[in-house]
Design a protein around this motif. Structure first.
Motif, short mmCIF file in Angstrom:
data_model
loop_
_atom_site.label_atom_id
_atom_site.label_comp_id
_atom_site.label_asym_id
_atom_site.label_seq_id
_atom_site.Cartn_x
_atom_site.Cartn_y
_atom_site.Cartn_z
N SER A 13 0.83 -1.21 0.00
CA SER A 13 0.00 0.00 0.00
C SER A 13 0.86 1.25 0.00
CB SER A 13 -0.92 -0.02 1.22
OG SER A 13 -1.66 1.18 1.31
N TRP A 14 1.92 1.24 0.84
CA TRP A 14 2.83 2.39 0.89
C TRP A 14 3.57 2.55 -0.42
CZ3 TRP A 14 4.10 6.74 3.12
CH2 TRP A 14 5.38 7.25 2.97
N THR A 15 4.02 1.43 -1.00
CA THR A 15 4.72 1.48 -2.29
C THR A 15 3.81 2.01 -3.38
OG1 THR A 15 6.06 -0.40 -1.59
CG2 THR A 15 6.04 0.13 -3.93
N GLY A 16 2.54 1.57 -3.36
CA GLY A 16 1.58 2.04 -4.36
C GLY A 16 1.35 3.54 -4.26
N TRP A 17 1.20 4.04 -3.02
CA TRP A 17 1.00 5.48 -2.82
C TRP A 17 2.22 6.26 -3.30
CZ3 TRP A 17 3.51 9.29 -0.06
CH2 TRP A 17 2.82 10.49 0.11
N LYS A 18 3.41 5.75 -2.99
CA LYS A 18 4.64 6.41 -3.41
C LYS A 18 4.77 6.41 -4.93
CE LYS A 18 9.61 6.36 -2.40
NZ LYS A 18 10.69 5.64 -1.70
N GLY A 19 4.38 5.29 -5.55
CA GLY A 19 4.43 5.21 -7.01
C GLY A 19 3.47 6.19 -7.66
N GLN A 20 2.29 6.38 -7.06
CA GLN A 20 1.32 7.34 -7.59
C GLN A 20 1.86 8.76 -7.50
OE1 GLN A 20 -2.34 6.72 -5.49
NE2 GLN A 20 -2.76 4.74 -6.44
N ALA A 21 2.54 9.08 -6.39
CA ALA A 21 3.12 10.42 -6.25
C ALA A 21 4.21 10.66 -7.29
CB ALA A 21 3.69 10.58 -4.83
N ILE A 22 5.04 9.65 -7.54
CA ILE A 22 6.10 9.77 -8.54
C ILE A 22 5.49 9.96 -9.93
CG2 ILE A 22 7.97 8.52 -9.70
CD1 ILE A 22 8.66 7.29 -7.00
N ASP A 23 4.43 9.21 -10.22
CA ASP A 23 3.77 9.35 -11.52
C ASP A 23 3.20 10.75 -11.70
OD1 ASP A 23 4.36 6.75 -12.17
OD2 ASP A 23 2.42 5.95 -11.56
N LEU A 24 2.69 11.33 -10.62
CA LEU A 24 2.16 12.70 -10.70
C LEU A 24 3.27 13.70 -11.00
CD1 LEU A 24 -0.45 13.08 -7.80
CD2 LEU A 24 -0.86 13.30 -10.25
N LEU A 25 4.38 13.60 -10.26
CA LEU A 25 5.47 14.56 -10.41
C LEU A 25 6.19 14.42 -11.74
CD1 LEU A 25 6.97 14.51 -6.79
CD2 LEU A 25 5.31 16.10 -7.77
N TYR A 26 6.20 13.21 -12.30
CA TYR A 26 6.86 12.99 -13.58
C TYR A 26 5.90 13.08 -14.77
CZ TYR A 26 11.35 11.67 -11.57
OH TYR A 26 12.58 11.69 -10.91
N TRP A 27 4.66 13.49 -14.50
CA TRP A 27 3.66 13.73 -15.55
C TRP A 27 3.45 12.49 -16.42
CZ3 TRP A 27 1.16 18.61 -16.25
CH2 TRP A 27 1.60 19.60 -15.36
N ARG A 28 3.38 11.29 -15.78
CA ARG A 28 3.10 10.08 -16.54
C ARG A 28 1.70 10.15 -17.16
NH1 ARG A 28 8.31 9.24 -16.50
NH2 ARG A 28 9.17 8.27 -14.63
N ASN A 29 0.76 10.72 -16.40
CA ASN A 29 -0.59 10.99 -16.91
C ASN A 29 -0.75 12.50 -16.93
OD1 ASN A 29 -3.40 11.43 -17.21
ND2 ASN A 29 -3.84 9.42 -16.34
N VAL A 30 -0.69 13.09 -18.12
CA VAL A 30 -0.67 14.55 -18.26
C VAL A 30 -1.93 15.18 -17.69
CG1 VAL A 30 -0.53 16.45 -19.90
CG2 VAL A 30 0.83 14.39 -20.28
N LYS A 31 -3.10 14.58 -17.96
CA LYS A 31 -4.36 15.16 -17.49
C LYS A 31 -4.43 15.15 -15.97
CE LYS A 31 -7.16 14.05 -21.57
NZ LYS A 31 -8.36 13.33 -22.07
N GLN A 32 -4.03 14.03 -15.37
CA GLN A 32 -4.09 13.91 -13.92
C GLN A 32 -3.10 14.86 -13.25
OE1 GLN A 32 -3.30 9.98 -12.44
NE2 GLN A 32 -4.37 10.31 -10.54
N SER A 33 -1.86 14.90 -13.74
CA SER A 33 -0.85 15.79 -13.17
C SER A 33 -1.25 17.25 -13.37
CB SER A 33 0.51 15.52 -13.81
OG SER A 33 0.97 14.23 -13.50
#
Length: 208
Positions: A13-33
């Motif tokens: 769960s912690w790893t998943g949350w951390k991965g979501q934060a990284i995806d946001l900061l790296y603009w993996r999903n442009v609309k979401q970020s």
């Protein structure tokens, strides 16, 4: 057996949350970020013009206006079409949002760990356990006095948010060049620190 089985679940769960934060900061999903970035900036810019109470009240009114309007719209639509779909937010109302005892304990342990680490580090710096580290801290505080004279807390927070959403992408694209320049700066800083340690009595670190 149950305790050991819960450990991987918490870590995942912690790893998943951390991965979501990284995806946001790296603009993996442009609309979401973009949505998160623009929302946070809009909130911070609003706080520069209005008080926290006003911003909170306006946000609550905007959310209530949207939900009440949608609730009335769905009720009218069901009455006209003579359907019985029920409450439009039923699935969200039935969703479990309470924190479990394990979650509260986990977050409390993390906060306690960070607080104790911070207190020990401040004690070490203010009581000059290591002269060089205390001097570095003093220089940092001196620089922050100039930063505080130029920017207020909200401006610094806005700059921090902009940096969080831009610097990771820039570093990812130009990692080799940035690492080269950072290495040169680090070499120069270490050279200066070494000279200071050689001249100030008691400034040399103890060899481990």
């Amino acid at each position: 057996m149950q305790a050991t089985a819960d450990v991987p679940k918490k870590e995942s769960s912690w790893t998943g949350w951390k991965g979501q934060a990284i995806d946001l900061l790296y603009w993996r999903n442009v609309k979401q970020s973009g949505a998160v970035f623009s929302s946070v900036l809009l909130l911070l810019f609003s706080l520069t013009q209005f008080s926290v109470v006003s911003v909170g009240a306006y946000l609550a009114l905007a959310a209530l206006s949207a939900t009440i309007s949608f609730r009335i719209y769905k009720s009218v639509l069901q009455a006209v079409q003579k359907t019985d779909e029920g409450h439009p937010f039923k699935s969200y109302l039935e969703m479990e949002i309470a924190l479990s005892q394990d979650q509260i304990s986990k977050y409390a342990d993390k906060i306690l760990l960070y607080t104790n680490t911070c207190m020990r580090e401040l004690r070490r710096l203010f009581l000059v356990q290591d002269l060089v580290d205390s001097l570095k801290f003093a220089v940092l505080m001196w620089l922050l006095t100039y930063v505080g004279a130029l920017f207020n807390g909200l401006t610094l927070l806005i700059l921090a948010v902009v940096s969080m959403f831009t610097m990771p992408v820039v570093y990812e694209k130009h990692q080799a060049q940035i690492d080269q320049y950072v290495g040169l700066i680090r070499t120069q800083v270490n050279s200066v620190v070494g000279k200071i340690q050689a001249k100030i009595p008691g400034a040399k670190r103890k060899e481990e």
